[in-house]
Design a protein around this motif. Structure first.
Motif, short mmCIF file in Angstrom:
data_model
loop_
_atom_site.label_atom_id
_atom_site.label_comp_id
_atom_site.label_asym_id
_atom_site.label_seq_id
_atom_site.Cartn_x
_atom_site.Cartn_y
_atom_site.Cartn_z
N LYS A 1 1.10 -1.19 0.27
CA LYS A 1 0.03 0.04 -0.55
C LYS A 1 0.98 0.94 0.13
CE LYS A 1 -3.38 2.32 2.75
NZ LYS A 1 -3.34 2.54 3.28
N ASP B 1 1.92 5.28 0.32
CA ASP B 1 1.42 6.76 0.87
C ASP B 1 1.77 7.94 0.03
OD1 ASP B 1 1.59 7.45 3.45
OD2 ASP B 1 3.49 8.55 3.73
N CYS B 2 0.39 7.23 -0.21
CA CYS B 2 -0.52 9.25 -0.96
C CYS B 2 -1.93 9.68 -0.35
CB CYS B 2 -0.04 8.04 -2.58
SG CYS B 2 -1.89 7.57 -2.03
N ASP B 3 -1.06 11.06 -0.79
CA ASP B 3 -2.44 11.61 -0.39
C ASP B 3 -3.71 11.75 -1.33
OD1 ASP B 3 -3.72 13.00 1.66
OD2 ASP B 3 -3.19 14.97 0.24
#
Length: 292
Positions: free
Chosen positions: A12, A14-16
């Motif tokens: 998974k 790590d993003c916004d």
């Protein structure tokens, strides 16, 4: 038992992002096959394409069948079990993102509403298969997200219909449509015939529509809107009057000046002198332009 699960990322990320699809898949399960008791940090939707089974959450137990679907929330501990005599086939899509909760709510899904039903056609199944296939080949995120939004869009459409709600869709009538056309083409000379051709109406119908909505003829409305745009240029830019006149499609600056004065009772330079909105600078010295 056949299980096909395709991850877009090895883990998974790590993003916004608003929405990010993580993985998707489908399976044909064996009788009494059970899966769960673990947790995940993303959302997961399962859709049943055949057979039946049970979805058990920490709070509820759901007996589900073909056409049903269920949402698994991040951090929840669940178990889903295929039926003993008619085990289900399911497909799924996993996702997360800062707008995931909002979009799910628009589709009628949240922690108190984990179940949906859709049996109109194969649309939902095909959306997930398209996500799966694209994840295995090109991994074009635009296509993957597009299929996911179509999936949620279909659920939202059905939810609003079932709840007898009217989706907030902007519906343009003939007058609204004509006004948008004028604004987009304000720099050109627009005639009633142009409007009639665009609206696919007779010029007389166009005239009546404008009279009903504004009390003015189409040409009066167009002229008003053109002069409003000219006022905006004069008060908010330092473009020379000659350039403003040319931008708005006037062959002769004198024609522009005449129309502007008839509309505002001021010449373009007089208007700019009064309403120029840049306090750090003096308005351009273009008074001589009025005599051109």
């Amino acid at each position: 038992m056949l299980v096909y699960d395709q991850y877009i990322y090895p883990e998974k990320p790590d993003c916004d992002d608003d929405i990010l699809v993580f993985h998707s898949g489908f399976s044909s399960t064996l009788p009494n096959y059970s899966y769960g008791k673990d947790t995940r940090d993303y959302y997961l939707i399962h859709y049943i394409t055949k057979g039946k089974g049970i979805y058990q959450t920490e709070r509820c137990r759901y007996e589900l069948k073909e056409g049903d679907g269920f949402l698994i929330l991040p951090g929840s501990t669940i178990v889903h079990t295929a039926d003993k005599f008619d085990p289900w086939d399911v497909c799924w899509v996993a996702f997360f993102g800062k707008k995931a909760e909002t979009l799910l709510a628009q589709a009628g899904l949240d922690e108190d509403h984990l179940i949906f039903h859709y049996d109109n056609d194969d649309f939902l199944e095909n959306c997930i298969k398209n996500i799966y296939n694209e994840s295995r080949t090109n991994k074009n995120l635009f296509y993957i997200n597009a299929h996911f939004y179509l999936f949620l869009g279909k659920l939202a459409e059905q939810y609003h219909r079932i709840e007898n709600r009217t989706a907030e869709i902007v519906q343009f009538n003939h007058f609204d449509d004509a006004m948008i056309y004028i604004r987009r083409n304000i720099r050109h000379q627009i005639s009633v015939n142009h409007l009639a051709n665009y609206m696919r109406l007779d010029p007389s119908q166009v005239y009546r529509i404008f009279k009903k909505n504004t009390g003015k003829s189409p040409q009066q409305v167009i002229c008003d809107m053109r002069m409003e745009k000219a006022c905006e240029f004069l008060s908010k830019t330092d473009l020379p009057i000659k350039e403003i006149s040319e931008w708005m499609g006037y062959e002769y600056q004198s024609h522009f000046t005449k129309q502007f004065k008839a509309h505002t009772n001021l010449s373009p330079s007089q208007y700019r002198e009064l309403y120029y909105e840049s306090p750090s600078e003096k308005p351009p010295d273009d008074a001589a332009a009025d005599s051109l």
